[in-house]
Scaffold this active site. Structure first.
Site, PDB file in Angstrom:
ATOM      1  CG  ASP A  83      -1.924   4.894   3.728  1.00  0.00           C
ATOM      2  OD1 ASP A  83      -1.950   5.054   2.599  1.00  0.00           O
ATOM      3  OD2 ASP A  83      -2.716   5.270   4.665  1.00  0.00           O
TER       4      ASP A  83
ATOM      5  CG  ASP B  14      -6.180   3.463  -0.615  1.00  0.00           C
ATOM      6  OD1 ASP B  14      -7.221   4.037   0.024  1.00  0.00           O
ATOM      7  OD2 ASP B  14      -5.000   4.267  -0.570  1.00  0.00           O
TER       8      ASP B  14
ATOM      9  CG  LEU C 196       4.403   4.606  -6.311  1.00  0.00           C
ATOM     10  CD1 LEU C 196       5.560   3.994  -7.054  1.00  0.00           C
ATOM     11  CD2 LEU C 196       5.255   4.823  -5.086  1.00  0.00           C
ATOM     12  NE  ARG C 197       0.163  10.791  -2.922  1.00  0.00           N
ATOM     13  CZ  ARG C 197       0.004  11.053  -2.517  1.00  0.00           C
ATOM     14  NH1 ARG C 197      -1.300  10.357  -2.541  1.00  0.00           N
ATOM     15  NH2 ARG C 197      -0.145  10.739  -0.683  1.00  0.00           N
TER      16      ARG C 197
ATOM     17  CG  HIS D 287      -4.833   2.657   6.280  1.00  0.00           C
ATOM     18  ND1 HIS D 287      -6.857   2.549   6.616  1.00  0.00           N
ATOM     19  CD2 HIS D 287      -5.091   3.179   4.820  1.00  0.00           C
ATOM     20  CE1 HIS D 287      -7.315   3.217   5.053  1.00  0.00           C
ATOM     21  NE2 HIS D 287      -6.256   3.897   3.689  1.00  0.00           N
TER      22      HIS D 287
ATOM     23  CG  HIS E 143      -1.645   0.677   1.120  1.00  0.00           C
ATOM     24  ND1 HIS E 143      -2.945   0.908   1.965  1.00  0.00           N
ATOM     25  CD2 HIS E 143      -1.957   2.427   0.935  1.00  0.00           C
ATOM     26  CE1 HIS E 143      -3.829   2.710   1.863  1.00  0.00           C
ATOM     27  NE2 HIS E 143      -2.564   2.930   1.043  1.00  0.00           N
TER      28      HIS E 143
ATOM     29  CG  HIS F  28     -10.115   4.260   3.091  1.00  0.00           C
ATOM     30  ND1 HIS F  28      -8.846   5.067   2.821  1.00  0.00           N
ATOM     31  CD2 HIS F  28     -10.603   4.857   3.867  1.00  0.00           C
ATOM     32  CE1 HIS F  28      -8.946   6.218   3.833  1.00  0.00           C
ATOM     33  NE2 HIS F  28     -10.671   6.151   4.424  1.00  0.00           N
TER      34      HIS F  28
ATOM     35  CG  ASN G  26      -5.322   8.149  -4.050  1.00  0.00           C
ATOM     36  OD1 ASN G  26      -3.704   7.070  -4.621  1.00  0.00           O
ATOM     37  ND2 ASN G  26      -5.090   8.346  -2.695  1.00  0.00           N
TER      38      ASN G  26
ATOM     39  CG  ASN H 118      -8.857   8.619   6.408  1.00  0.00           C
ATOM     40  OD1 ASN H 118      -9.280   8.776   7.777  1.00  0.00           O
ATOM     41  ND2 ASN H 118      -9.703   9.147   5.101  1.00  0.00           N
TER      42      ASN H 118
END
Lengths: 429, 323
Positions: free
Chosen positions: A309, A156, A67-68, A236, A64, A183, A98, A282
């Site tokens: 995460d 997620d 990597l943006r 998580h 999890h 999530h 995401n 979160n």
């Protein structure tokens, strides 16, 4: 792959898949495990690593991470994330979809796979978006995502609020052999919340997210998994009743697996004191009772695996009033030292259990190659120094971001070599 | 900017971490400054040459004007910045706002901000003194101080008094500053309101929770009636204002049912007929306008002390001014 053989001599090899825990020599040839024997003779033309005093395990896997890329390359890129993973002792990571745009079509999955390969560090296994555009309305083309390389589907960052859609996902994915990854958060109970709801949030005047928002969603997902016979993976987990519900579901035979993050294993909402945005994520850090339950869940296997995460943010995004700062902490480069130094050395779990939770389980749940050193398996190996004590200094991170709540913590256990496909992709001192 | 440590430290972010002695110092110093506002020429030179920025990211009339009078009566040079007119609407971050102010060599910032923790955030990043004029739902320390000064004026003490805060505790920075200040001063503290407007865990702070207003009135010597923040009621915390008044409003009938005088405070601005009825708001036991008067004296005291003033010197302020 045709690389020079690599002989790792004299290390303590810990591989729960073979019941191994002892000093052995590991030979990797052509990117795969060739042999694992006591006192191997000299290997022809092999590079040798003297692993005396070090621990040798199947490559660690973080299931999890964020990597943006694409879209937020100022926080992290696939390349910097894969390098940070390697520096943290990880040979593989699962990247969340995401991004901007989200990874919800086969071309996007292909992009992540290609960039991951190009990075030449830890392997990058993308997860695809569960819903089209991550809007939570209609299923994405899950079959095509899997064909392109997705190892799971998830929205997620956002929970799947629509129970009907969650049901469909748990049914539809069964043809493709991947888990539905959720999530768990009922946002009607947590909307606008910025930290755990409790005494600390009341004192600081911050809007809270109650445990119940997570508990309800976990229990709903379990009921749907049980009803559909689908494979559910919960991300998580941070609450005591959440852990309890998963434990009971597993006992009933529900096909559910779950993660624990290093921060939920080791911190409580008191870390937010002083409005510390580096402790904002979160789900939020919760009470000591919850933290203890998460530890207990990791110990008894209710929580199958450790997941960081890893959520990089640029420093000036976190340099804000608490409510205005984004959620998330980085984790790749501290996870091993935290888990080994505080949970193994701390007596919660033993070293084979750590390897199970950080390598074997994620490989099994997401059908990844690796997670074992059986002959013929990929030559993905983590070698770490169990005696090395070190202080977290985020300025040394290979990640683009520094947002760790563990700055200044004393850790024990430091990666020395990260080996992917028989090649050393990272070497520490 | 003050390099020396003041009696209150560098900033006044809240009352939670002040000691009893520090709170007493502010109240006693405020007592000395009350007189200045009674004069024909309402000015003393103790902050002459000091520059202060009043930085308000939320609308405020009462608090901003009160601070401004306090500053002017201490002879400081002040600038008011309202968020609507500032570069904040152009997307500037709080950090950049702070740095820009700092670059103009100011001595103090008085800030109101919608985010809890904003005052601490600013104080940690600039060397100027920061005074919190309200941060989100966290604290409003000068309001807590002026409430305590007003209670002390009328009851002669704080220790052992039973003070109940009534209304929307959840969203109230005034409530939190009252809790912290009054508990430190040895008062007994209560909270009363619909359960939807009570934050979790406040009992652990030592606050006694009353689910019904009648019980709270039965218990209290003093009540501090909070404004029902209509703008925050979008979340459906209460079904209607009418119902709120019916079950939680401070009405003359409810006060008459109690066999003694209860001192009534309200931080303003009031919603007459919602949390407080007009005959109570205008009645004999309320001290609402005296709170406003005391507000100026308390803020003068805080400004003076943060600038490095001492209570002893404050006693000579009058002579200095006359000289």
């Amino acid at each position: 792959m045709n690389t020079r053989p690599l002989l790792i001599r004299g290390g303590r090899v810990v591989d729960p898949t073979q019941g191994l825990d002892g000093v052995l020599d590991l030979l990797l040839v052509n990117g795969a495990v060739f042999s694992l024997v006591e006192n191997a003779g000299p290997a022809v033309d092999a590079r040798e690593i003297d692993a005396t005093g070090l621990v040798v395990t199947p490559g660690l896997i973080d299931p999890h991470v964020h990597l943006r890329e694409p879209g937020q390359e100022h926080k992290e890129t696939i390349a910097t994330g894969a390098q940070a993973a390697a520096a943290g002792g990880f040979t593989a990571v699962c990247s969340m979809p995401n991004t901007d745009p989200p990874i919800d079509d086969p071309a996007a999955v292909g992009f992540v796979v290609a960039e991951g390969t190009k990075a030449g560090a830890a392997r990058v296994y993308p997860m695809g978006a569960l819903s089209e555009g991550m809007k939570g309305e209609a299923l994405s083309e899950i079959g095509e995502l899997v064909e392109a390389g997705a190892v799971g589907v998830t929205d997620d960052g956002l929970p799947v609020m629509d129970s009907g859609l969650m049901r469909l996902a748990l049914e539809y994915t069964q043809a493709f052999g991947i888990p539905v990854v959720d999530h768990p958060e009922d946002i009607t109970l947590s909307r606008d919340g910025t930290m755990n709801e409790g005494l600390v949030s009341s004192r600081l005047g911050l809007k809270g997210k109650p445990n119940a928002s997570e508990d309800i969603h976990i229990i709903r997902d379990i009921l749907l998994a049980e009803f559909t016979g689908g494979r559910l993976h919960l991300q998580h987990v941070s609450t005591r009743y959440g852990v309890q519900a998963i434990r009971e579901a597993k006992a009933r035979g529900v096909d559910v697996t779950a993660e624990a993050s290093p921060h939920h294993l080791l911190l409580t909402d008191e870390a937010v004191e002083g409005y510390r945005t580096e402790a904002k994520m979160n789900p939020p850090l919760r009470s000591a009772e919850d933290r203890d339950a998460v530890q207990e869940g990791l110990k008894d296997g209710t929580l199958d695996m450790v997941a960081t995460d890893h959520a990089p943010h640029h420093y000036d995004e976190k340099e804000a009033a608490f409510a205005d700062a984004p959620n998330g902490v980085v984790g790749l480069e501290t996870s091993l030292g935290l888990v080994y130094g505080h949970l193994v050395e701390g007596g919660l779990i033993d070293l084979p259990t750590m390897v199970e939770r950080m390598s074997v389980a994620p490989a099994r749940v997401f059908n990844l190659p690796g997670g074992t050193l059986k002959v013929g398996s990929p030559g993905d190996v983590t070698i770490f120094d169990p005696d090395a004590e070190w202080i977290v200094d985020s300025s040394t991170f290979l990640s683009k971001s520094r947002n760790t709540p563990f700055e200044g913590w004393k850790l024990k256990g430091r990666p020395r070599y990260t080996i992917v496909g028989g090649e050393v992709v990272w070497e520490g001192s | 900017m003050s390099e020396t440590t003041s009696a209150l430290g560098k900033d006044l972010v809240g009352l939670e971490h002040l000691t009893k002695e520090q709170i007493l110092t502010v109240l006693d110093t405020a007592e000395l400054f009350k007189e200045v506002s009674q004069r024909r020429i309402k000015k003393v030179p103790v902050l002459r040459g000091q520059t202060i920025v009043n930085l308000f990211f939320e609308a405020s009339t009462r608090t901003r004007v009160s601070f401004e009078f306090a500053q002017k009566r201490l002879s400081a040079d002040t600038v008011n910045v309202a968020a609507a007119a500032s570069s904040v609407v152009k997307g500037e971050t709080l950090v950049d706002t702070a740095r820009n102010l700092e670059a103009m060599n100011i001595d103090m910032v008085v800030m109101r901000h919608p985010a809890s923790g904003a005052a601490l955030f600013l104080g940690e990043r600039i060397p100027s003194n920061v005074i919190n004029a309200g941060d989100g739902r966290h604290e409003h320390p000068t309001q807590g101080l002026l409430d305590m000064l007003t209670i002390r004026d009328h009851r002669g003490k704080l220790e052992g008094l039973k003070v109940c805060v009534v209304g929307d505790i959840l969203h109230s920075r005034v409530a939190r500053s009252n809790f912290y200040g009054l508990l430190t001063m040895g008062a007994e503290v209560g909270a009363c309101g619909p359960k939807t407007l009570l934050p979790r865990g406040i009992e652990e702070l030592g606050v006694k929770v009353f689910p019904r207003v009648e019980e709270a009135l039965e218990w209290a010597d003093v009540i501090n009636v909070l404004r029902l923040q209509l703008e925050r009621m979008k979340g459906g915390f209460i079904p209607s204002l009418r119902e709120y008044n019916k079950f939680f409003g401070i009405t003359q009938e409810r006060l008459d049912a109690v066999d003694r005088d209860i001192l009534i405070l309200h931080p303003g601005p009031m919603n007459r007929g919602v949390e407080i009825d007009s005959n109570v708001a205008d009645g004999p036991n309320q001290v609402i306008l005296q709170q406003v008067t005391n507000g100026v004296a308390v803020r003068m005291a805080v400004l003076y002390l943060l600038a490095g003033g001492t209570p002893e010197k404050a006693e000579t302020v009058n002579e200095v001014a006359d000289a």
